[in-house]
Design an enzyme around this catalytic site. Structure first.
Site, PDB file in Angstrom:
ATOM      1  N   CYS A   1      39.601  18.512  85.367  1.00  0.00           N
ATOM      2  CA  CYS A   1      38.629  18.600  86.461  1.00  0.00           C
ATOM      3  C   CYS A   1      37.851  19.912  86.390  1.00  0.00           C
ATOM      4  O   CYS A   1      38.437  20.993  86.417  1.00  0.00           O
ATOM      5  CB  CYS A   1      39.316  18.488  87.820  1.00  0.00           C
ATOM      6  SG  CYS A   1      38.110  18.598  89.154  1.00  0.00           S
TER       7      CYS A   1
ATOM      8  N   HIS B   1      38.230  13.978  77.521  1.00  0.00           N
ATOM      9  CA  HIS B   1      36.822  13.836  77.909  1.00  0.00           C
ATOM     10  C   HIS B   1      35.996  14.689  76.946  1.00  0.00           C
ATOM     11  O   HIS B   1      36.294  15.871  76.758  1.00  0.00           O
ATOM     12  CB  HIS B   1      36.643  14.315  79.357  1.00  0.00           C
ATOM     13  CG  HIS B   1      35.238  14.200  79.846  1.00  0.00           C
ATOM     14  ND1 HIS B   1      34.814  13.158  80.636  1.00  0.00           N
ATOM     15  CD2 HIS B   1      34.146  14.976  79.636  1.00  0.00           C
ATOM     16  CE1 HIS B   1      33.515  13.309  80.894  1.00  0.00           C
ATOM     17  NE2 HIS B   1      33.095  14.405  80.288  1.00  0.00           N
TER      18      HIS B   1
ATOM     19  N   ASN C   1      37.052   9.495  76.477  1.00  0.00           N
ATOM     20  CA  ASN C   1      36.396   9.369  77.776  1.00  0.00           C
ATOM     21  C   ASN C   1      35.093  10.152  77.754  1.00  0.00           C
ATOM     22  O   ASN C   1      34.998  11.202  77.132  1.00  0.00           O
ATOM     23  CB  ASN C   1      37.352   9.926  78.857  1.00  0.00           C
ATOM     24  CG  ASN C   1      36.724  10.052  80.233  1.00  0.00           C
ATOM     25  OD1 ASN C   1      36.779  11.099  80.861  1.00  0.00           O
ATOM     26  ND2 ASN C   1      36.122   8.994  80.718  1.00  0.00           N
TER      27      ASN C   1
END
Length: 330
Positions: free
Chosen positions: A103, A172, A205
């Site tokens: 995050c 990611h 991702n």
């Protein structure tokens, strides 16, 4: 060959729904599961919130049988608190535990949690080890390429986290510094997948928003599966469309107006059921424009949908949308 996370069999090339704050709640997960998501995660949950027994954090632990397999994702900056939070979350009965090291948002990363741990791999490894030891469930991790362009250290992260016992890794294809801007770069993800030391599934991702891209990147980067986030918001059909393209090489017909309304209605019903009428109606407002993206002159209906609190009225507006746009599309 099937992809396995611990004893969870995810089939040949699983499509995972990303954990998204204020999005991946049970009502949203319900529609994504219905349209083909193979595995899903809760919104990320603060370890501090779980330990303090904060109502919002506790509510995020709600999982339902139809969602399985499902992972609970936690984040935090204190190793001992992460261990305690893992024990609490394990009692909620998920199929796996996931740690958020990806995050990028300020109030998470600047408190030493999320992607911030990419600046301190020793601490990240110690924290992961503590989580693995605190649960009987498989533990997975979601992270990014690195903190910024000068510290793309996910290759080392993958090896070291595998060594302390994680069962899968989702990467990611951006750094923390990129946030969600620019293009995702999957080349490092491919290198990790090709690393002979890596035995666990590697999921990619970032930027998967069409069946062609999913099919091309599956071949190009050789990952074991893909995690889809923003492209599923208001468009849960992305999962079935990608799967259809994988098996046939052809595009599946996009959802009809009736299907869009049906999904939106189901989402609304589940939202009211789970959160109660007031919050359920209010929190659904962020989803309407996504469900009806691309419809001409939709603003008038959107304004009606976001301004009424009456459930019967909402259903009536959805019926009007169906009447108007079904005729237009016919």
């Amino acid at each position: 060959m099937s992809v396995q996370i611990g004893n969870i069999d995810l089939g040949e090339f699983p499509l995972l729904l990303a954990p998204m704050e204020d999005v991946s709640d049970p009502p949203f997960r319900y529609v994504c599961k219905k349209y083909g998501a193979d595995m899903m995660y809760t919104e990320f949950i603060s370890s501090e919130g779980l330990i303090r027994d904060a109502a919002k954090s506790r509510q995020k632990l709600d999982i339902f049988e139809y969602e399985r397999p499902i992972g609970i994702q936690i984040f935090g900056s204190n190793i001992e608190h992460m261990r305690e939070a893992t024990e609490i979350a394990t009692q909620a009965g998920p199929d796996l535990m996931d740690i958020n090291y990806g995050c990028p948002v300020k109030n998470v990363a600047c408190r030493g949690a999320g992607a911030s741990l990419l600046q301190d791999i020793d601490k990240m490894v110690a924290m992961t080890k503590a989580v693995v030891e605190a649960t009987h469930l498989p533990v997975t991790v979601k992270t990014r390429l690195g903190w910024d362009d000068n510290t793309k250290n996910v290759y080392e992260v993958a090896e070291r986290l595998q060594d302390v016992g994680i069962k899968a890794l989702t990467i990611h294809g951006r750094t923390r510094a990129q946030m969600y801007k620019g293009e995702a770069d999957w080349t490092l993800i491919r290198e990790i997948k090709r690393n002979p030391r890596i035995q666990i599934p590697i999921f990619g991702n970032g930027d998967i928003d069409s069946p062609e891209k999913a099919a091309n990147w599956r071949l190009e980067y050789g990952v074991d599966g893909m995690m889809i986030g923003r492209a599923a918001i208001g468009y849960p059909w992305i999962f079935r469309e990608i799967k259809h393209f994988f098996t046939t090489g052809e595009h599946r017909e996009p959802p009809t107006i009736a299907e869009r309304i049906d999904a939106c209605k189901t989402h609304l019903e589940k939202s009211i059921e789970w959160k109660g009428p007031k919050t359920g109606v209010f929190e659904m407002r962020r989803h309407y424009s996504n469900y009806f993206k691309g419809l001409d002159h939709f603003k008038e209906y959107r304004m009606k949908l976001v301004s009424t609190e009456n459930i019967d009225e909402l259903y009536d507006i959805l019926w009007q949308i169906n009447e108007k746009y079904s005729v237009q599309m016919a």
